[in-house]
Scaffold this active site. Structure first.
Site, PDB file in Angstrom:
ATOM      1  N   HIS A  57      -2.892   6.467   4.086  1.00 38.74           N
ATOM      2  CA  HIS A  57      -1.794   5.528   4.372  1.00 38.74           C
ATOM      3  C   HIS A  57      -0.413   6.062   4.007  1.00 38.74           C
ATOM      4  CE1 HIS A  57      -0.675   0.994   4.800  1.00 38.74           C
ATOM      5  NE2 HIS A  57      -0.281   1.746   5.814  1.00 38.74           N
TER       6      HIS A  57
ATOM      7  N   CYS B  10       0.796  -1.228   0.000  1.00 37.69           N
ATOM      8  CA  CYS B  10       0.000   0.000   0.000  1.00 37.69           C
ATOM      9  C   CYS B  10       0.828   1.278   0.000  1.00 37.69           C
ATOM     10  CB  CYS B  10      -0.936   0.013   1.210  1.00 37.69           C
ATOM     11  SG  CYS B  10      -1.960  -1.468   1.357  1.00 37.69           S
TER      12      CYS B  10
END
Length: 560
Positions: A155, A99
């Site tokens: 993130h 991610c």
């Protein structure tokens, strides 16, 4: 089908209704300006379109390479199939295996080795974020006159307020800060007792939106609201980073309807999540058309990494999975859909990497790229739109100096050029080289999902001699990485090892700090959010300076 049609009609009607209300609130009702009429779905007049296109970047989470209809999946994705068929499919498109790395490279145009994020991901309890000295894509688009909005998963770190999306170039932010969480409650536990709420609107916890709405649908509603309230004659950048189809595997009941025959529960849930995501993208596309953005828009769709078979994802026939440097971890579903494309309905097999979006989109936006910014991405718009050759001939997949789990790796195995204990991967033209431990390396065919597994007995494995730490593949001829050529072409191995060594000389130190106990949401009102107080640090520094000054003055008096 009738029910679906009725629901679609109601969806369009609600979008239109919201548009009227939104423009009325700005004093621009149906009888108002041309811009207002464009906002409620009527085509703006000639010359009203900006030369700067609207940019909509949609990032799916953990979608496997096979998990789209046009790659042969049993999961239905009619919206993605249609948009891709009418646009340009990117069939030689690469991202990162996890991610944070993919998101950081998208937003900076730089490889991980040039931002210090080359190891793993940013953990919720780490005092870490995308380094503040890196210029971001939304910052450059804002300079070019764009309104910038982010909806979905960030993130990229949040331990300081300066790390938040609204401080990194976005006018507005609605979404989550962490890598995953409950789709309905928006709570996330990083470890036992370390749990908190993770839904934000701009810089504050969005408690008012905690209505138990599934995140994929909630994010889509937010996108519709943004489009309804914005003037389509002014350029907009929308970064929509959906949480789906990342674990936990959750989906509204109605999306299971077509997938009850899938016996593997994880695959069934995953299929329902992807079906919901496909519908959400259809609703976003409808909103772009209804509010007058579509004709001057560029829609880019991408997954952030490969699928995770243990969580229902499939990368077949590619090797490996999320978190690995095999093709199954880094080769992604991707396409561009836009009325502005010259070669619509085509397939691009040229080399494209997620870092390329930074210079490509800034150039399309008529923005400026500072000469002192050392980018790793290339402007690939002509490659996509016109079918020209890609300016990219290589990709540094990564060099992770911390991940040295290949116990038998050595400088000797790397011909004295490279320590093969280090996890690294590089692509140069047709060749791909991997060193260290590339990660889980099975091929997981569709039948592996027939039971409660995936059943590893169905997986194809390859046995290699103990201690192997170097692999070489001709990816053009062997995209499934079945034939290792490292012993047959040692000179090619040496060339790629030298290229790795050259890249490594430009690497910055790794940023991967230990946990900070102050990150516990219990100390922050039960919310995951910035905990590092710069003011406190300055006060301590100022106090220590004051004490030192007092000591110096006392010493001066004594000498006098």
């Amino acid at each position: 089908m009738v029910v679906v049609g009725v629901l679609a009609g109601l969806s369009v009607l609600s979008i239109l209704t919201y548009g009227y209300l939104a423009w009325d609130s700005l004093g621009l009702g149906p009888g108002g300006t041309e811009a207002a009429r464009a906002g409620i779905g009527e085509e703006p007049g000639v010359g009203s379109l900006s030369s700067q296109p609207h940019i909509i970047f949609i990032l799916a989470d953990d979608q496997g390479f096979r998990d789209v209809g046009y790659h042969g999946s049993e999961i239905r994705t009619p919206t993605l199939d249609k948009l891709a068929a009418e646009g340009v499919k990117l069939e030689n498109y690469y991202v990162q295996p996890m991610c944070t790395p993919s998101r950081s490279q998208f937003i900076t145009g730089k490889y991980q080795i040039h931002t210090g994020l080359q190891h793993s991901i940013i953990r919720p309890t780490q005092p870490n974020c995308l380094p503040l000295d890196n210029v971001t894509l939304p910052q450059k688009l804002k300079e070019a006159g764009y309104s910038t909005h982010m909806v979905g998963k960030w993130h990229l770190g949040f331990y300081r307020r300066e790390c938040m999306p609204t401080q990194r170039g976005f006018d507005t932010f609605f979404g989550s800060l962490l890598g995953s969480g409950d789709y309905y409650t928006h709570f996330k536990c990083d470890s036992p007792g370390i749990c908190g709420y993770d839904l934000y609107e701009n810089d504050n916890a969005a408690w008012d939106h905690d209505n138990g709405i599934y995140s994929t649908q909630m994010y889509t509603q937010k996108v519709q609201q943004i489009l309804a309230s914005h003037n389509p004659r002014k350029p907009i950048f929308l970064y929509i980073a959906y949480q789906a189809v990342h674990s936990p595997l959750q989906a509204p009941g109605k999306y299971f309807e077509h997938y009850r025959s899938i016996s593997n529960i994880n695959r069934r849930r995953y299929a329902a999540m992807l079906a919901c995501l496909d519908e959400a993208i259809n609703n976003v596309t409808l909103a772009l058309k209804q509010y007058g953005y579509y004709e001057n828009s560029i829609i880019i769709y991408s997954s952030d990494n490969g699928g995770q078979p243990m969580a229902g994802g499939s990368n077949w026939p590619l090797r490996g999975s999320k978190g690995t440097y095999w093709e199954g971890g880094i080769r992604a579903v991707g396409f561009v859909h836009s009325p502005l494309l010259k070669n619509k309905g085509s397939v691009c097999k040229e080399l494209v990497h997620i870092t390329d979006w930074f210079p490509t989109l800034i150039t399309l936006a008529e923005g400026q790229i500072d000469e002192d910014i050392q980018l790793d991405g290339y402007d690939i718009w002509e490659t996509i739109s016109e079918g020209r050759r890609s300016p990219r001939v290589d990709i540094l997949h990564n060099i992770d100096p911390i991940y040295t789990k290949a116990k038998n790796g050595s400088w000797a195995a790397g011909y004295g050029i490279w320590n093969t204990a280090i996890q690294s991967a590089i692509r140069v033209n047709h060749w791909k080289l991997l060193t260290g431990n590339p990660g889980y390396s099975d091929w997981v065919p569709p039948q592996a999902f027939s039971n409660a597994g995936p059943n590893r007995w169905h997986n194809e494995r390859v046995s290699w001699s103990a201690g192997k730490t170097v692999w070489l593949f001709n990816i053009t001829a062997d995209p499934y990485e079945r034939v290792d050529l490292s012993t047959r072409y040692p000179d090619v191995v040496k060339q790629l090892l030298r290229r790795l060594s050259q890249f490594n000389k430009t690497a910055v130190p790794v940023r991967y700090p230990p946990k900070d106990p102050r990150s516990n949401p219990k100390l922050n009102g039960g919310v995951w959010g910035p905990w590092f107080k710069e003011d406190e640090k300055k006060k301590k520094a100022d106090k220590s300076k004051g004490v030192n000054k007092q000591k110096k003055n006392k010493n001066k008096k004594k000498t006098n």
